[in-house]
Design an enzyme around this catalytic site. Structure first.
Site, PDB file in Angstrom:
ATOM      1  N   PHE A 252      -1.598  -2.890   8.004  1.00  0.00           N
ATOM      2  CA  PHE A 252      -2.344  -3.677   8.993  1.00  0.00           C
ATOM      3  C   PHE A 252      -1.871  -5.134   9.034  1.00  0.00           C
ATOM      4  O   PHE A 252      -2.006  -5.805  10.059  1.00  0.00           O
ATOM      5  CB  PHE A 252      -3.841  -3.617   8.629  1.00  0.00           C
ATOM      6  CG  PHE A 252      -4.762  -4.083   9.714  1.00  0.00           C
ATOM      7  CD1 PHE A 252      -5.024  -3.288  10.812  1.00  0.00           C
ATOM      8  CD2 PHE A 252      -5.380  -5.331   9.627  1.00  0.00           C
ATOM      9  CE1 PHE A 252      -5.877  -3.719  11.818  1.00  0.00           C
ATOM     10  CE2 PHE A 252      -6.238  -5.772  10.623  1.00  0.00           C
ATOM     11  CZ  PHE A 252      -6.491  -4.964  11.724  1.00  0.00           C
TER      12      PHE A 252
ATOM     13  N   PHE B  94       0.866  -1.193   0.000  1.00  0.00           N
ATOM     14  CA  PHE B  94       0.000   0.000   0.000  1.00  0.00           C
ATOM     15  C   PHE B  94       0.899   1.240   0.000  1.00  0.00           C
ATOM     16  O   PHE B  94       1.846   1.317   0.780  1.00  0.00           O
ATOM     17  CB  PHE B  94      -0.893  -0.020   1.248  1.00  0.00           C
ATOM     18  CG  PHE B  94      -2.216   0.663   1.069  1.00  0.00           C
ATOM     19  CD1 PHE B  94      -3.387  -0.072   0.951  1.00  0.00           C
ATOM     20  CD2 PHE B  94      -2.306   2.048   1.032  1.00  0.00           C
ATOM     21  CE1 PHE B  94      -4.615   0.555   0.799  1.00  0.00           C
ATOM     22  CE2 PHE B  94      -3.516   2.680   0.879  1.00  0.00           C
ATOM     23  CZ  PHE B  94      -4.680   1.938   0.767  1.00  0.00           C
TER      24      PHE B  94
ATOM     25  N   HIS C 196     -10.363   5.599   9.362  1.00  0.00           N
ATOM     26  CA  HIS C 196      -9.601   4.398   8.981  1.00  0.00           C
ATOM     27  C   HIS C 196      -8.130   4.516   9.372  1.00  0.00           C
ATOM     28  O   HIS C 196      -7.529   3.593   9.925  1.00  0.00           O
ATOM     29  CB  HIS C 196      -9.754   4.185   7.464  1.00  0.00           C
ATOM     30  CG  HIS C 196      -9.197   2.898   6.958  1.00  0.00           C
ATOM     31  ND1 HIS C 196      -9.855   1.687   7.109  1.00  0.00           N
ATOM     32  CD2 HIS C 196      -8.048   2.619   6.305  1.00  0.00           C
ATOM     33  CE1 HIS C 196      -9.131   0.730   6.558  1.00  0.00           C
ATOM     34  NE2 HIS C 196      -8.027   1.265   6.071  1.00  0.00           N
TER      35      HIS C 196
ATOM     36  N   THR D  47     -11.699   9.617   6.614  1.00  0.00           N
ATOM     37  CA  THR D  47     -12.415   8.881   7.673  1.00  0.00           C
ATOM     38  C   THR D  47     -11.448   8.498   8.788  1.00  0.00           C
ATOM     39  O   THR D  47     -10.263   8.817   8.733  1.00  0.00           O
ATOM     40  CB  THR D  47     -13.036   7.589   7.103  1.00  0.00           C
ATOM     41  OG1 THR D  47     -11.953   6.706   6.752  1.00  0.00           O
ATOM     42  CG2 THR D  47     -13.884   7.865   5.874  1.00  0.00           C
TER      43      THR D  47
ATOM     44  N   PHE E  75      10.440  -0.335  13.662  1.00  0.00           N
ATOM     45  CA  PHE E  75       9.200   0.313  13.210  1.00  0.00           C
ATOM     46  C   PHE E  75       9.528   1.329  12.121  1.00  0.00           C
ATOM     47  O   PHE E  75       9.970   2.448  12.416  1.00  0.00           O
ATOM     48  CB  PHE E  75       8.558   0.982  14.427  1.00  0.00           C
ATOM     49  CG  PHE E  75       7.209   1.592  14.161  1.00  0.00           C
ATOM     50  CD1 PHE E  75       6.091   0.796  14.012  1.00  0.00           C
ATOM     51  CD2 PHE E  75       7.059   2.967  14.078  1.00  0.00           C
ATOM     52  CE1 PHE E  75       4.840   1.361  13.788  1.00  0.00           C
ATOM     53  CE2 PHE E  75       5.812   3.544  13.851  1.00  0.00           C
ATOM     54  CZ  PHE E  75       4.701   2.728  13.704  1.00  0.00           C
TER      55      PHE E  75
END
Ligand code: INI
Length: 175
Positions: free
Chosen positions: A63, A28, A94, A92, A119
């Site tokens: 995710f 993504f 999300h 939103t 990370f």
């Protein structure tokens, strides 16, 4: 007067020779994550990692990074892992769910397995902020994550708990 003893420092050297690294990389926003991935691999290889000592596992989105990192850690093959992603704020909520669960899950993955998980997930309001951190004004967070992975891998080797066989031998002695 007796000389005061200086505290001993345990350093993680920035040499990657002989270490194995795994990278979970989100597809993504791949315009950004490809640049983070390239810089992370470059950092590992410049510090001595062989290309066959670095595995890359592509995943759909941020995710999916925590479960993938945990499964990679559980293989026992890696000295350190890097999770690469880029979450961009939309209209939103999300974004908030993805950011919260990704960071929480990655922390859990390293705490549950004892394998360092770096990370390298950008969480940005705008694409411009992400570009700045993937090779422009803000440097490249992939390169920083690569160096931090080497340091943590070296530190983990030095801070390794005693082998289980010794623990069972100790227990047997105390019976
Ligand atoms: N995943 C990202 O890595 N970055 C994003 O910006 C993003 N947004 O904004 O939606 C995103 N969503 C997908 C998510 O990570 C999962 O792949 C998907 O929900 C399937 O579980």
């Amino acid at each position: 007067m007796a000389e005061k003893r200086q505290p001993g420092k345990i350093h993680g050297e920035l040499t990657a020779r002989g270490l194995r690294f795994g990278i979970a990389a989100s597809r993504f926003n791949s315009f950004i994550t490809d640049r983070l991935l390239g810089a992370a691999v470059d950092a590992l290889e410049r510090c001595g990692a062989q290309s066959n000592d670095v595995d890359v596992v592509p995943v759909p989105g941020a995710f999916e990074l925590p479960l993938t990192a945990k499964k990679m850690a559980q293989t026992g093959k890696y000295d350190a892992l890097i999770a690469i992603g880029c979450v961009l704020r939309g209209e939103t909520a999300h974004y908030d769910y993805v950011c919260a669960e990704t960071s929480r899950g990655l922390q859990l993955a390293q705490m549950d397995t004892g394998v360092p998980v770096l990370f390298c997930v950008l969480t940005c309001d705008t694409l411009e902020q992400a570009i700045d951190r993937a090779g422009l004004k803000g440097g490249n967070k992939g390169l920083e994550a690569g160096l931090a992975a080497i340091e943590m891998a070296q530190l983990s080797r030095k801070l390794r708990p005693p082998a289980t066989v010794n623990n069972s031998a100790k227990k047997a002695r105390h019976k």
